[in-house]
Write a protein that holds these residues in place. Structure first.
Motif, PDB file in Angstrom:
ATOM      1  N   PRO A 111      24.601  39.109  39.131  1.00  0.00           N
ATOM      2  CA  PRO A 111      24.045  39.704  40.309  1.00  0.00           C
ATOM      3  C   PRO A 111      24.465  38.872  41.836  1.00  0.00           C
ATOM      4  N   GLU A 114      26.732  41.282  43.647  1.00  0.00           N
ATOM      5  CA  GLU A 114      26.479  42.804  44.133  1.00  0.00           C
ATOM      6  C   GLU A 114      27.154  43.272  45.078  1.00  0.00           C
ATOM      7  N   ARG A 163      32.441  47.175  39.277  1.00  0.00           N
ATOM      8  CA  ARG A 163      31.143  46.560  38.593  1.00  0.00           C
ATOM      9  C   ARG A 163      31.524  46.034  37.495  1.00  0.00           C
ATOM     10  N   ALA A 214      30.308  42.384  38.066  1.00  0.00           N
ATOM     11  CA  ALA A 214      29.160  41.631  38.694  1.00  0.00           C
ATOM     12  C   ALA A 214      28.712  41.676  37.399  1.00  0.00           C
TER      13      ALA A 214
END
Length: 326
Positions: free
Chosen positions: A200, A203, A247, A250
């Motif tokens: 994270p 992010e 994504r 992450a």
């Protein structure tokens, strides 16, 4: 099983596999590889020439493990080596990449064009360079053994083998976790990364990259790709989903269970088409390889051993394929 099985699967390494002059011994000596690298540096625009100079320099660059250098060079080298293997007339039954290696696999499979891949890399250089200072830590442990250090700024970044993990986080959080894990007798070492990929921590950079991914034409794969994020074959719908690709930076890399799925589906000759032997060493521990049902063959030496060693290793693999049915 024959010395070379009929089915070939290509493995593409990611962040942490990079080293100075990786595969540089092939440049200017093997046409397909050279043309692919020249195309990469051209598509990288104004970043291309400095990256080429860093790649070919005999001296390690201070930023070699940073996203601004490691990611575009790994993508370029993985893709160039993949194209080289295909030029030998081999059609792999599967492609499996680790981290940025999955992007190279997707490009080779036609999910996206190289031009778009390097455009995304130029964006990644900008978007991820300013993420919070962090890193990645390799730990020889099971997930159960590190469970209590996760969540307090430390995240599971990759499952590479049943007892080989990568943790990611801000530097101070990783240092605290490492001290605790070493007290338990667990072996830890820093991975070659200056960003906390697959956590994270990045992010904000992932969110910044999403518009670039939404503007990228995506197609169903023309070759079978096993995704280390879904742990199975990449289906057409997922392959065409820009959020899925954005994504990845992450999300944890689930290499071990994905390799297990691949080798459960079919016996293969696994060829590591990237720098070093990191994925080769992981694959050699898999029960299908230990029992002799599948085999593993790296293209390059285990580390930088000089230009002649690079060339000799790749030509030896090519010649073995030429003298065996593939």
């Amino acid at each position: 099983m024959d010395e070379h099985p009929l089915r070939v699967a290509l493995l593409f390494p990611g962040q942490g596999a990079q080293y100075p002059r990786m595969a540089a011994g092939l440049y200017g000596r093997l046409d397909v590889f050279t043309e692919a690298m020249d195309e990469a540096f051209e598509l990288l625009g104004e970043e291309g020439k400095p990256l080429r100079d860093i790649w070919l320099s005999p001296r390690p660059h201070a930023m070699y493990d940073d996203v601004t250098v490691a990611q575009p060079l790994l993508y370029a080298v993985d893709l160039a080596l993949g194209r080289l293997v295909l030029s030998w007339g081999i059609r792999p039954v599967a492609l499996l990449g680790h981290s940025v290696g999955e992007l190279a696999a997707a490009t080779l499979a036609g999910v996206l064009e190289a031009e778009d891949g390097f455009r995304l890399m130029r964006g990644r250089i900008r978007q991820f360079a300013d993420t919070p200072a962090g890193g990645m830590l390799a730990v020889a442990a099971s997930t159960a053994e590190v469970e209590d250090v996760l969540g307090d700024g430390v995240h599971l970044a990759a499952v590479n083998a049943p007892r080989q993990l990568l943790l990611a986080g801000r530097r101070e959080d990783l240092d605290r976790a490492e001290a605790l894990l070493r007290k338990r007798g667990l072996v830890c070492r820093d991975a070659r990364a200056k960003q906390a990929f697959h956590s994270p921590v990045v992010e904000a950079a992932v969110a910044a990259s999403l518009p670039d991914w939404r503007s990228t034409p995506l197609s169903p794969p023309g070759l079978t790709v096993y995704s280390a994020y879904t742990r199975t074959v990449l289906d057409p719908r997922t392959a065409c989903d820009p959020v899925f690709w954005a994504r990845q930076a992450a999300e944890p890399v689930l290499f071990a269970p994905t390799l297990d799925r691949l080798l459960t589906d079919q016996d293969c000759l696994l060829v590591e088409a990237g720098p070093g032997n990191g994925l080769t060493m992981l694959a050699r521990r898999h029960r299908a390889v230990v029992r002799g049902r599948s085999r593993v063959l790296p293209l390059l030496p285990d580390r930088q051993r000089g230009d002649e060693a690079d060339l000799a290793s790749v030509l030896a693999v090519r010649d073995r394929f030429r003298h065996s049915p593939v």
